[in-house]
Design a protein around this motif. Structure first.
Motif, PDB file in Angstrom:
ATOM      1  N   LYS A 340      53.928  27.390  54.891  1.00 10.57           N
ATOM      2  CA  LYS A 340      52.644  27.904  54.421  1.00 10.57           C
ATOM      3  C   LYS A 340      51.737  26.736  54.002  1.00 10.57           C
ATOM      4  O   LYS A 340      50.543  26.729  54.282  1.00 10.57           O
ATOM      5  CB  LYS A 340      52.858  28.860  53.247  1.00 10.57           C
ATOM      6  N   MET A 341      52.346  25.750  53.364  1.00 10.88           N
ATOM      7  CA  MET A 341      51.575  24.583  52.932  1.00 10.88           C
ATOM      8  C   MET A 341      51.005  23.835  54.140  1.00 10.88           C
ATOM      9  O   MET A 341      49.858  23.367  54.106  1.00 10.88           O
ATOM     10  CB  MET A 341      52.481  23.666  52.094  1.00 10.88           C
ATOM     11  N   LEU A 342      51.772  23.741  55.218  1.00 12.18           N
ATOM     12  CA  LEU A 342      51.272  23.068  56.432  1.00 12.18           C
ATOM     13  C   LEU A 342      50.002  23.771  56.919  1.00 12.18           C
ATOM     14  O   LEU A 342      49.025  23.124  57.308  1.00 12.18           O
ATOM     15  CB  LEU A 342      52.337  23.079  57.535  1.00 12.18           C
ATOM     16  N   GLU A 371      53.848  31.967  62.608  1.00 10.51           N
ATOM     17  CA  GLU A 371      53.344  33.001  61.718  1.00 10.51           C
ATOM     18  C   GLU A 371      53.232  32.551  60.267  1.00 10.51           C
ATOM     19  O   GLU A 371      52.272  32.879  59.584  1.00 10.51           O
ATOM     20  CB  GLU A 371      54.276  34.220  61.766  1.00 10.51           C
ATOM     21  N   THR A 372      54.243  31.793  59.817  1.00 10.47           N
ATOM     22  CA  THR A 372      54.236  31.418  58.405  1.00 10.47           C
ATOM     23  C   THR A 372      53.104  30.452  58.088  1.00 10.47           C
ATOM     24  O   THR A 372      52.411  30.601  57.077  1.00 10.47           O
ATOM     25  CB  THR A 372      55.604  30.816  58.007  1.00 10.47           C
ATOM     26  N   VAL A 378      45.416  31.246  56.324  1.00 10.16           N
ATOM     27  CA  VAL A 378      44.534  32.363  55.975  1.00 10.16           C
ATOM     28  C   VAL A 378      44.320  32.442  54.468  1.00 10.16           C
ATOM     29  O   VAL A 378      43.213  32.705  53.993  1.00 10.16           O
ATOM     30  CB  VAL A 378      45.115  33.687  56.529  1.00 10.16           C
ATOM     31  N   LYS A 379      45.391  32.181  53.721  1.00  5.97           N
ATOM     32  CA  LYS A 379      45.254  32.226  52.269  1.00  5.97           C
ATOM     33  C   LYS A 379      44.226  31.189  51.816  1.00  5.97           C
ATOM     34  O   LYS A 379      43.430  31.436  50.909  1.00  5.97           O
ATOM     35  CB  LYS A 379      46.618  31.952  51.625  1.00  5.97           C
ATOM     36  N   ALA A 593      53.457  18.442  52.483  1.00 11.68           N
ATOM     37  CA  ALA A 593      54.013  19.789  52.641  1.00 11.68           C
ATOM     38  C   ALA A 593      55.539  19.785  52.628  1.00 11.68           C
ATOM     39  O   ALA A 593      56.158  20.711  52.130  1.00 11.68           O
ATOM     40  CB  ALA A 593      53.502  20.416  53.928  1.00 11.68           C
ATOM     41  N   CYS A 594      56.141  18.756  53.198  1.00 11.66           N
ATOM     42  CA  CYS A 594      57.608  18.717  53.329  1.00 11.66           C
ATOM     43  C   CYS A 594      58.150  17.456  52.654  1.00 11.66           C
ATOM     44  O   CYS A 594      58.642  16.541  53.326  1.00 11.66           O
ATOM     45  CB  CYS A 594      58.021  18.712  54.798  1.00 11.66           C
TER      46      CYS A 594
END
Ligand SMILES: NC(=O)CC[C@H](N)C(=O)O
Length: 632
Positions: A340-342, A371-372, A378-379, A593-594
């Motif tokens: 999600k962070m990516l 999808e993730t 989108v958020k 992100a990772c």
């Protein structure tokens, strides 16, 4: 993921610490281990579809009774195939002899596959062929129980040829060039040695041959064997192994390139390549599943004692970030957040590309793995709009009308399911001239999801070759008449080959490489390419530690943006009406992100082992000389 990269392998290991009767009593079946293994492999089927294998060991069998079984398959649905075979054997035995039903001891003696120590493997090959001979687990048989060795791994060694030569120097004659055989023979050599030495020692202590056997099992020091065997391994690996008498091990490379997790309670010890496989199959909490430390091995002795021991001194941790971006299932608690962070972190670039026009922009994703990151993207779009709405509302003050408020709040990110993957279509595609038209239909679209003149933002987890984008996705998306298609990659540009278990071995396959090459041509700097080739050539005789990654110089003259622009040009199919923009994650974004998986050699060219530099050096020579072959 629109480019199918064949990648990774998955390991599962289970040791039942109680007698089989215990599981029959508690869970209603002595096949508890086999059933759990099936689930563990299914939960990791994302890691390999070229083949699958299963092996098990029964403890404390009498001479003359079979104690090892193995089944492998390279069929279309390999996991299903091996468990259909296993089921068949079990059901036939139970049908033929109904008295087996409640007699666990008899089951153990007469039915294969049942056992206390089990190993499963799903494979995507990185070395050798895809035939059944290359499917793990590999088996090294001997009449001496302790010398039997079963090996399966998620790995790739950069120096497998050298390791092979070492075996030959030792006087061995390996029967195959498969890398798993080489690694297994290496372990096997030191295992033989250790068993022989122990036997001598135990005999000296006055025991007879028969008495020696359990003592060898007890004293065998697997860590020491692994230490000697892995001394010259250069690569990324998680190697699993079983010994005939019942010891088991899982060993991870010193940089932690390949993943490995384990869990233990008083009934079982279980290890796998992915944490959620263990969590789901055994219904255990996230925190109770441990990551195996780099350079360490989980060692389970036949007597049930479990230890984690250092085998090779850990080096700087460089766990593979691609595991987080794409390979591993996104159901892991951390990986889910990271993906999600990516998606979130690429949003500012998207905003620029759509000129802040969220009203006329549709957000979507390439099914299914992106999808993730789509949710994260989108958020962030929502956050952006919320801030804007706040400002607008505050500016209008306390006398804002209901209509005005409604108009402001009504603006939301437009999210749609635009691309659909017709998975089955791929299998039908033939090699003749109608192929291109068929390929174009591997993806489909939701009609009416985009208005003419909209921007269409579509996120994918990575873009390797970009072939499917060019031949299928962009063409079919263009039918919706968007003004602009923005393809977003949640990963940075893939610029360098992987040599640690992902099958991405050729530079010229990468669209980022092609783009840089085209830029050299545009700028009239093709001399530079020759210069890099010559530098690479001069390094071929150097030892791995001395080799420098000169391929970085190939990309150095250009910014990431320039390369992305060129990629958009290369991937735009002829006749496309929409403008195409391609946006990549930055390296900084990836690291943010990772944070635990900073292994990023395919993006940066910073290889975590010396052998990596030799591989990229060779890959460039192969490219320049037009040799279509793997660089390791
Ligand atoms: N993806 C992998 O881990 C592959 C394992 C091994 N190199 C093979 O090709 O069988």
């Amino acid at each position: 993921m629109s480019d199918a990269i064949k990648h990774e392998c998955g390991i599962s290991m289970i040791r039942l610490l109680k007698p089989l009767e215990y599981y029959k009593e508690k869970y209603g079946t002595a096949f508890y281990g086999v059933n759990k293994m099936y689930l563990m492999m299914e939960k990791q089927h994302n890691r390999g579809q070229d083949g699958a294998g299963f092996a098990s060991i029964k403890l404390d069998m009498s001479p003359g009774e079979r104690y090892m079984s193995r089944v492998r398959s390279a069929q279309q649905q390999p996991i299903q195939d091996i468990f259909a075979q296993i089921n068949d054997r079990i059901n036939t035995a139970l049908e033929q002899n109904p008295s087996l039903e409640n007699d666990v001891a008899l089951q153990k003696r007469s039915i294969p596959y049942i056992g206390e120590l089990l190993m499963g493997h799903v494979r995507y090959g990185t070395f050798g062929k895809n035939s059944i001979e290359s499917v793990h687990p590999f088996l090294r048989q001997n009449n001496w129980m302790h010398r039997n060795l079963i090996v399966a791994g998620n790995f790739n060694m950069t120096n497998v040829n050298e390791l092979f030569e070492n075996l030959v120097t030792l006087g061995q004659h390996p029967k195959e060039m498969a890398d798993t055989v080489t690694v297994m023979e290496k372990i096997g050599h030191f295992l033989d040695d250790a068993v022989a030495k122990l036997y001598k020692q135990i005999k000296k202590e006055g025991y007879n041959k028969r008495e020696a056997s359990p003592l060898i099992a007890e004293r065998l020091n697997m860590a020491k064997i692994l230490r000697k065997a892995s001394k010259n391994w250069d690569g990324g690996y998680t190697m699993g192994g079983l010994l005939g008498h019942g010891d088991g091990f899982l060993f991870r490379d010193p940089a932690g390139i390949r993943p490995a997790y384990y869990y233990q309670d008083d009934e079982i010890v279980v290890a796998a390549s992915e944490r959620p496989a263990i969590q789901t199959v055994f219904n255990v909490a996230y925190d109770s599943v441990k990551e195996l430390d780099p350079g360490h091995a989980l060692i389970i002795k036949k007597n049930g004692s479990v230890s984690v021991q250092e085998i090779q001194e850990p080096v700087e941790r460089k766990a593979c970030s691609f595991e987080r971006i794409y390979f591993s299932r996104g159901s892991d608690k951390e990986i889910y957040q990271e993906r999600k962070m990516l998606g979130k972190l690429v949003f500012p670039q998207i905003l620029k590309s759509i000129d802040n026009d969220l009203v006329n922009t549709v957000f979507s994703y390439i099914p299914n793995t992106a999808e993730t990151s789509f949710f994260g993207m989108v958020k962030e779009a929502q956050n952006y709009l919320n801030k804007l709405k706040e400002e607008q509302i505050l500016a209008l003050g306390p006398n804002i009308s209901g209509d005005e408020l409604h108009r402001i709040l009504d603006v939301r990110p437009r999210i749609e399911k635009v691309a659909i993957k017709d998975a089955k279509l791929r299998t039908f595609i033939t090699q003749d001239s109608s192929r291109d038209d068929l390929v174009a239909h591997v993806y489909d679209i939701s009609y009416g999801s985009v208005k003419e003149g909209d921007n269409l933002v579509i996120i994918d987890d990575s873009i390797v070759r970009g072939t499917t984008l060019k031949k299928s996705i962009l063409k079919i998306l263009d039918r919706l008449s968007p003004k602009k298609i923005i393809v977003v990659s949640s990963a940075p540009q893939i610029r360098y080959p992987d040599c640690y278990g992902i099958d991405m071995a050729k530079l010229e396959d990468f669209v980022a490489f092609k783009a840089a090459q085209a830029l050299h041509e545009d700028h009239g700097t093709t001399d530079k390419i020759k210069e890099i080739y010559e530098k690479c050539l001069r390094q071929t005789e150097l030892s791995d530690a001395e080799v420098v990654n000169y391929v970085k110089e190939f990309y150095a003259p250009f910014t990431a943006d320039q390369i992305s622009k060129k990629i958009a040009e290369i991937l735009s199919p002829v006749g496309i009406r929409a403008e195409v923009d391609i946006i990549y994650q930055s390296i900084e974004g990836l690291h943010q992100a990772c944070p635990k998986n900073l292994g990023d050699w395919y993006f940066t060219g910073d290889y975590p082992t010396p052998g990596g530099n030799r591989v990229v050096n060779r890959a460039f020579i192969n490219f320049y000389e037009g040799k279509n072959q793997r660089a390791y």
